[in-house]
Enzyme design. Structure first.
Site, PDB file in Angstrom:
ATOM      1  N   ASP A  13       8.188 -30.595 -22.346  1.00 12.17           N
ATOM      2  CA  ASP A  13       9.123 -31.487 -21.654  1.00 12.17           C
ATOM      3  C   ASP A  13      10.556 -31.272 -22.135  1.00 12.17           C
ATOM      4  O   ASP A  13      10.786 -30.710 -23.201  1.00 12.17           O
ATOM      5  CB  ASP A  13       8.747 -32.949 -21.925  1.00 12.17           C
ATOM      6  CG  ASP A  13       7.654 -33.454 -20.992  1.00 12.17           C
ATOM      7  OD1 ASP A  13       7.150 -32.672 -20.173  1.00 12.17           O
ATOM      8  OD2 ASP A  13       7.310 -34.653 -21.090  1.00 12.17           O
ATOM      9  N   ASP A  14      11.487 -31.775 -21.345  1.00 10.25           N
ATOM     10  CA  ASP A  14      12.919 -31.821 -21.702  1.00 10.25           C
ATOM     11  C   ASP A  14      13.569 -30.443 -21.787  1.00 10.25           C
ATOM     12  O   ASP A  14      14.562 -30.256 -22.485  1.00 10.25           O
ATOM     13  CB  ASP A  14      13.149 -32.577 -23.032  1.00 10.25           C
ATOM     14  CG  ASP A  14      12.483 -33.949 -23.054  1.00 10.25           C
ATOM     15  OD1 ASP A  14      12.233 -34.500 -21.973  1.00 10.25           O
ATOM     16  OD2 ASP A  14      12.214 -34.458 -24.151  1.00 10.25           O
ATOM     17  N   HIS A 134      10.905 -38.586 -16.847  1.00 12.82           N
ATOM     18  CA  HIS A 134      11.395 -38.674 -18.227  1.00 12.82           C
ATOM     19  C   HIS A 134      11.189 -40.111 -18.709  1.00 12.82           C
ATOM     20  O   HIS A 134      11.525 -41.067 -18.008  1.00 12.82           O
ATOM     21  CB  HIS A 134      12.881 -38.309 -18.231  1.00 12.82           C
ATOM     22  CG  HIS A 134      13.516 -38.234 -19.591  1.00 12.82           C
ATOM     23  ND1 HIS A 134      12.944 -37.561 -20.652  1.00 12.82           N
ATOM     24  CD2 HIS A 134      14.692 -38.743 -20.068  1.00 12.82           C
ATOM     25  CE1 HIS A 134      13.740 -37.650 -21.713  1.00 12.82           C
ATOM     26  NE2 HIS A 134      14.800 -38.368 -21.377  1.00 12.82           N
TER      27      HIS A 134
END
Length: 310
Positions: A13-14, A134
Site C-alpha cells: 500500500d501507499d 486509504h
C-alpha cells in the site's frame, strides 16, 4: 490442505507516498515478496511510482484517498466539505467524525473518487484493476455506496473488504488500535451487501491488520495465513466431486514496506506522517524479503499473484 491451491496477493500500500517508499516497495517486488501495489495518486511521488510500475511491470491498482493530504480534483481544492480549515483532508479519525456528524457532501466524495481514477489512468495508461481505500475509508457508511457506484461506472472489478479472521484473538494489539480495527470490521460487514449488489468482488480472505508494522514477523504471517485457510475451508467444505487441481482459495495480504520517509519529503501535501518516518516500514520490508517466508509459500502450495490473475 493438500488439495488446496492458494493464490496470495501481497499488496504494498501507499505506493507514491515518497521516493523512499517507492524504492522499498520496488525492492520488495523484485525480491518476489510483493506481487501487487496500491497507488496514492495524491502522493508526492505518484508520477515516479507510476513510472517504476511501468519499468518493472508491477501490477498496480488505486489506493483511493479521502483522508490524508489534498484532493486531486481542482474544484475541491479550495472550497469543499472534504477539507478542514487548513485546506487538507480531515485525517483518519477526523474524516470519520465529520462523516458521523453529517458534514461530508457525498457528491463531492464521488467527484474526488472519479478524479482519482482519472488521474490514475493518466499516470499509468490504464484503469485500475482493483481499487481500495486509504485508511479503509471505502467501507464507511454512505461512502461505501458512492465508492461502489464509481467502481461499477468504470468497470473496476476488485476491491478489498478488511474483515480479518482471528483478529479478536490478537492480544498484542493495543486497545485503542483494536477499537479502530473492530470499527473497520463492523463497517466492512455492513458493506458486503452493497459491494455485492454492484457486482464488485474481493479475495476470499483478507489479512493485514494483525501483521502491521512491528507486529509483522515470518511466524505472524504464517500463522495468520494458516489459521485463515483452516477457518475458510471449515466454513466451505470441499465439493463432492473435486476437480483434479483441487480448489483455489484467494488471499490478500496488505503490507506497508518501505524505507522510512525523511521530512520534508513525502506525504500527500502535508509532509510524511509518523508511521511513514518510523522503523516499522523498514521492519516490514526486511521481514517480507526473508527467504524462509518465500520457501514457506512453496511448501504450502501458495502462489503469489495480482488481481488480474484471479
Amino acid at each position: 490442505l493438500r488439495m488446496l491451491q492458494v493464490k496470495l496477493i501481497v499488496t504494498g500500500d501507499d505506493f507514491g507516498y515518497c521516493p523512499r517508499r517507492n524504492q522499498g516497495i520496488v525492492d520488495c517486488f523484485l525480491a518476489g515478496a510483493v506481487s501487487n501495489v496500491s497507488l496514492l495518486v495524491n502522493g508526492s511521488a505518484a508520477a515516479d511510482a507510476a513510472k517504476l510500475a511501468r519499468r518493472y511491470n508491477i501490477p498496480i491498482g488505486l489506493h483511493a484517498n479521502l483522508s490524508e493530504g489534498t484532493p486531486v480534483c481542482e474544484v475541491l481544492k479550495t472550497n469543499s466539505s472534504l477539507l478542514n480549515q487548513d485546506g487538507f483532508f480531515h485525517g483518519k479519525m477526523g474524516f470519520r467524525t465529520a462523516l458521523s456528524k453529517g458534514l461530508l457532501n457525498m457528491s463531492e466524495v464521488k467527484q474526488e473518487l472519479k478524479a482519482q481514477v482519472e488521474l490514475f489512468r493518466e499516470l499509468t495508461g490504464h484503469l485500475p484493476p482493483h481499487m481500495d481505500g486509504h485508511q479503509h475509508i471505502h467501507v464507511l457508511p454512505e461512502v461505501r455506496h458512492v465508492f461502489a457506484e464509481v467502481l461499477e461506472e468504470y468497470g473496476i472489478k476488485y476491491t478489498r473488504v478488511p474483515i480479518e479472521p482471528g483478529l479478536h484473538n490478537c492480544d498484542w494489539i493495543p486497545p485503542s488500535l483494536m477499537d479502530f480495527y473492530l470499527g473497520v470490521e463492523e463497517d466492512s460487514f455492513n458493506t458486503v451487501d452493497v459491494f455485492t449488489r454492484h457486482g464488485i468482488r474481493w479475495p476470499d480472505i483478507y489479512i493485514g491488520l494483525s501483521t502491521m508494522g512491528k507486529n509483522m514477523s515470518v511466524s505472524s504471517i504464517w500463522s495468520a495465513i494458516d489459521a485463515a485457510i483452516v477457518g475458510f475451508t471449515s466454513k466451505a467444505p470441499l465439493p463432492a466431486h473435486p476437480t483434479p487441481q483441487g480448489r483455489t482459495v484467494t488471499i490478500e495480504l496488505m503490507v506497508h514496506p518501505g524505507y522510512p520517509s525523511v521530512p520534508p519529503v513525502g506525504g500527500c501535501g502535508e509532509g510524511p506522517d509518523d508511521f511513514s518516518q518510523s522503523w516499522e516500514r523498514l521492519h516490514e520490508l526486511q521481514t517480507l524479503i526473508k527467504p524462509e517466508l518465500q520457501s514457506h509459500y512453496k511448501t504450502r502450495n501458495i502462489h503469489l499473484c495480482s488481481f488480474k490473475d484471479l
